[in-house]
Design a protein around this motif. Structure first.
Motif, short mmCIF file in Angstrom:
data_model
loop_
_atom_site.label_atom_id
_atom_site.label_comp_id
_atom_site.label_asym_id
_atom_site.label_seq_id
_atom_site.Cartn_x
_atom_site.Cartn_y
_atom_site.Cartn_z
N SER A 103 -2.82 -3.36 -10.07
CA SER A 103 -2.87 -2.36 -8.62
C SER A 103 -4.20 -1.71 -8.96
O SER A 103 -5.08 -1.89 -9.88
N LEU B 5 1.08 -1.35 0.15
CA LEU B 5 -0.11 0.11 0.05
C LEU B 5 0.98 1.23 -0.17
O LEU B 5 1.79 1.22 0.78
N TYR C 149 -2.97 0.23 -3.98
CA TYR C 149 -2.45 -1.29 -3.57
C TYR C 149 -2.00 -1.97 -4.94
O TYR C 149 -2.72 -2.16 -5.68
#
Length: 195
Positions: A144, A76, A109
């Motif tokens: 992501s 993250l 992420y």
């Protein structure tokens, strides 16, 4: 000294103390946010509410914070080093001062393993739930998700904070739980955090 002059002097003393407190709050909150951006876990711990650290131990706090940002499943990252912070009023409750700070944060992420279309749907739903937002976009080339959400920091100034503002970051589930355990319903209700 005339009463009129005395009341003007008292007004300036109170106003100066309040502005210094507000300036200190803003400087500490910016530093706290930037520590999250830089993943400077030691600084995050230093700026976190002391009783929270005592209840979970600093070592455990650092481990949980690091796992929040990097684990076997994903990494993250906050995407912007500086963002505008929205400060709620400084509210005094039982000799403690509080301010609720909201921040519009873009996060990313990165998933370690290539996600299938089914996993993308599952992860999107999960990210929407944990970040309390619908603004979650998958980027296949980067494997992501880009997440735009509003984060909540709660600043506390009391006898345990050594004359400084200290923080809870409600993005971290264990910090939200600690806040709820350390402060009563009156505090949560007064700050509008009882939802």
């Amino acid at each position: 000294m005339k009463p009129k002059h005395l009341s003007i002097l008292l007004f300036f003393i109170v106003a100066n103390g309040f502005s210094q407190s507000t300036a200190a709050l803003k400087a500490s909150a910016q530093k706290h946010y930037e520590a999250h951006f830089l993943m400077d876990f030691e600084t995050i711990a230093q700026l976190s509410y002391p009783k929270m650290l005592e209840s979970m131990s600093k070592t455990s706090f650092l481990e949980k914070t690091e796992l929040h940002y990097e684990n076997e499943v994903f990494r993250l990252r906050y995407q912007l080093q500086t963002v505008p912070l929205q400060y709620g009023p400084i509210t005094k409750i039982n000799q403690k001062s509080f301010s609720v700070i909201t921040i519009r944060i873009p996060k990313r992420y990165f998933f370690e393993s290539k996600l299938t279309s089914e996993q993308v749907a599952e992860k999107r739903t999960w990210l929407q739930e944990i970040n309390r937002t619908k603004d979650v976009v998958f980027e296949p080339n980067r494997n992501s998700f880009n997440v735009k959400m509003i984060a909540t920091f709660v600043a506390v100034f009391d006898e345990t904070t050594s004359g400084e503002w200290k923080f809870f970051n409600f993005d971290h589930p264990e910090q939200l739980v600690a806040f709820k355990e350390l402060f009563d319903e009156n505090v949560k209700r007064t700050l509008g955090l009882d939802k």
